[in-house]
Design an enzyme around this catalytic site. Structure first.
Site, PDB file in Angstrom:
ATOM      1  CB  SER A  38      -0.862   0.064   1.263  1.00  0.00           C
ATOM      2  OG  SER A  38      -1.612  -1.090   1.405  1.00  0.00           O
ATOM      3  CG  HIS A  71      -3.901  -1.886  -2.691  1.00  0.00           C
ATOM      4  ND1 HIS A  71      -3.008  -2.660  -1.989  1.00  0.00           N
ATOM      5  CD2 HIS A  71      -4.598  -1.221  -1.760  1.00  0.00           C
ATOM      6  CE1 HIS A  71      -3.173  -2.455  -0.688  1.00  0.00           C
ATOM      7  NE2 HIS A  71      -4.135  -1.591  -0.528  1.00  0.00           N
ATOM      8  CG  HIS A  95      -4.685  -7.567   0.117  1.00  0.00           C
ATOM      9  ND1 HIS A  95      -4.655  -6.619  -0.880  1.00  0.00           N
ATOM     10  CD2 HIS A  95      -3.683  -7.249   0.974  1.00  0.00           C
ATOM     11  CE1 HIS A  95      -3.677  -5.764  -0.641  1.00  0.00           C
ATOM     12  NE2 HIS A  95      -3.068  -6.118   0.476  1.00  0.00           N
ATOM     13  CE1 TYR A  97      -8.567  -6.109   1.369  1.00  0.00           C
ATOM     14  CE2 TYR A  97      -6.686  -6.759   2.715  1.00  0.00           C
ATOM     15  CZ  TYR A  97      -7.280  -5.899   1.794  1.00  0.00           C
ATOM     16  OH  TYR A  97      -6.559  -4.840   1.308  1.00  0.00           O
ATOM     17  CD  GLU A  98      -8.060  -7.444  -3.168  1.00  0.00           C
ATOM     18  OE1 GLU A  98      -8.482  -6.938  -4.218  1.00  0.00           O
ATOM     19  OE2 GLU A  98      -6.865  -7.726  -2.974  1.00  0.00           O
ATOM     20  CB  ALA A 125       0.874  -0.377   4.847  1.00  0.00           C
ATOM     21  CG  MET A 231      -5.130  -7.015   6.871  1.00  0.00           C
ATOM     22  SD  MET A 231      -6.462  -5.939   6.358  1.00  0.00           S
ATOM     23  CE  MET A 231      -6.764  -4.997   7.861  1.00  0.00           C
ATOM     24  CB  SER A 232      -0.388  -8.475   2.501  1.00  0.00           C
ATOM     25  OG  SER A 232       0.610  -7.638   3.028  1.00  0.00           O
ATOM     26  CG  ASN A 255      -2.256   1.708  11.847  1.00  0.00           C
ATOM     27  OD1 ASN A 255      -2.475   0.857  12.698  1.00  0.00           O
ATOM     28  ND2 ASN A 255      -2.257   1.418  10.563  1.00  0.00           N
ATOM     29  CG  HIS A 289      -7.548   2.346   3.286  1.00  0.00           C
ATOM     30  ND1 HIS A 289      -6.554   1.386   3.342  1.00  0.00           N
ATOM     31  CD2 HIS A 289      -7.691   2.658   1.992  1.00  0.00           C
ATOM     32  CE1 HIS A 289      -6.136   1.128   2.113  1.00  0.00           C
ATOM     33  NE2 HIS A 289      -6.804   1.896   1.274  1.00  0.00           N
TER      34      HIS A 289
HETATM   35  N1  ADE Z   1      -2.318  -2.406   7.639  1.00  0.00           N
HETATM   36  C1  ADE Z   1      -2.011  -1.194   8.092  1.00  0.00           C
HETATM   37  N2  ADE Z   1      -2.333  -1.063   9.369  1.00  0.00           N
HETATM   38  C2  ADE Z   1      -2.867  -2.238   9.750  1.00  0.00           C
HETATM   39  C3  ADE Z   1      -3.391  -2.732  10.950  1.00  0.00           C
HETATM   40  N3  ADE Z   1      -3.458  -1.983  12.038  1.00  0.00           N
HETATM   41  N4  ADE Z   1      -3.831  -3.988  10.974  1.00  0.00           N
HETATM   42  C4  ADE Z   1      -3.771  -4.740   9.894  1.00  0.00           C
HETATM   43  N5  ADE Z   1      -3.306  -4.333   8.731  1.00  0.00           N
HETATM   44  C5  ADE Z   1      -2.847  -3.095   8.658  1.00  0.00           C
END
Ligand code: ADE
Length: 317
Positions: A38, A71, A95, A97-98, A125, A231-232, A255, A289
């Site tokens: 990302s 993306h 991903h 989740y898609e 990310a 998530m990847s 984050n 996001h």
């Molecule tokens: N991608 C970016 N921040 C994330 C988070 N807090 N949890 C999962 N995937 C993320």
């Protein structure tokens, strides 16, 4: 008509042949593949203008189509850095989740193997769980927790594809030590402002998403030993290691995961709070996001610089 099992090899071969047919001589043998997470696709703008081939995922047979905003999906081949190293960039990824199957999530990795790629640099990310991490820090992964995999959602589930690798591949050495050592050396060489951004080594927890973690889940992951969560990456890395590709992976902390328990409705101090005060508390550290994409943009340049330095040093040795 499936990518699973024995078909996966035939399909990946078909795709690799298609891709190769689009490449000029100078780009036929990419050495390194770089998966851009990302907001980290900027590496594309730093490769030589010529020769360069950009293939939209939508035009590549059997390739998964990415559906997430921010993306873009492009398989880009070109020469990078002063030494003009041939690379393949995967800008945008599929991903889980898609809704893609694990076969599709890891399909591009297998195509890379068939294109002769020996080293893969994977970026993403991620949310920071380690209390010492700040937004914008870079984490060189040294291990992972494959939470989905431990309960059977695993890219290697199903008949083993012997052409790629063995039935029971080890993963204890998945994150190549030599590449990690090179990373720290390259980071020192770059001499970036440590106040602004630090490089860590840490453990990545793979979660299915697409919702971000609850506070309790963040605490659980931290207790389990995770430093970042995302998530990847993990499916791709497993399939890369299965096929004997050397792996280096980076998370950009976009984050900070919220580890404290949050407000408890039965606390007197909460009853006494104004609506504004309550809102402020509730929104503290909430992942979104937009924030993820912004932090990515700012730190992306340093991450790109790091990757290029590593590639350049690799080429020299
Ligand atoms: N991608 C970016 N921040 C994330 C988070 N807090 N949890 C999962 N995937 C993320």
């Amino acid at each position: 008509d499936t990518l699973t099992g024995p078909n996966a090899y035939a399909r990946a071969s078909e795709t690799a042949a298609y891709v190769r047919s689009k490449l000029p001589e100078a780009l036929q043998k990419p050495k390194v593949a770089i998966v851009c997470g990302s907001g980290l696709g900027g590496l594309v703008d730093t490769i030589e203008a010529e020769p360069k081939v950009e293939l939209a995922y939508s035009t590549i047979p059997n390739f998964p189509q990415s559906t997430v905003q921010g993306h873009a999906g492009n398989f880009v081949f070109g020469l990078i850095g002063p030494q003009k190293i041939p690379v393949a960039l995967l800008v945008g990824r599929a991903h889980f989740y898609e809704g893609h199957t694990m076969d599709l999530v890891t399909f591009a990795t297998r195509v890379c193997k068939l294109l002769g790629i020996g080293t893969m640099i994977v970026t993403n990310a991620a949310g920071g769980l380690n209390e010492n991490y700040e937004v914008g820090d870079i984490v060189c992964l040294n291990d992972h927790l494959n939470l989905a995999g431990l309960v059977g959602i695993h890219p290697l589930r199903g008949p083993n594809i012997d052409e790629f690798g063995v039935r029971f591949p080890p993963l204890s050495d998945a994150y190549d030590l030599d590449m990690r050592r090179r990373t720290h050396k390259a980071w020192k060489k770059l001499g970036l402002d440590q106040q602004k951004r630090r490089l860590h080594e840490g453990v990545y927890a793979f979660v299915g998403g697409p919702s971000y973690e609850t506070r309790a889940e963040c605490r659980m992951l931290r207790i389990l030993g995770a430093d970042v969560v995302g998530m990847s990456t993990v499916p791709e890395i497993i399939v890369a290691r299965h096929a004997g590709i050397r792996v280096l992976a980076f998370s950009l902390v976009t984050n900070k995961a919220v580890l404290d328990t949050g407000l408890r409705g039965n606390d007197d101090t909460i009853q006494a709070m104004s609506k504004t005060e309550l809102d402020e508390h509730l929104n503290k550290g909430k992942a979104n996001h937009q924030e993820v994409l912004e932090a990515g943009r700012e730190a992306a340049k340093d991450m790109q610089g790091l990757v290029k330095q590593i590639l350049s040093d690799l080429h020299e040795d």
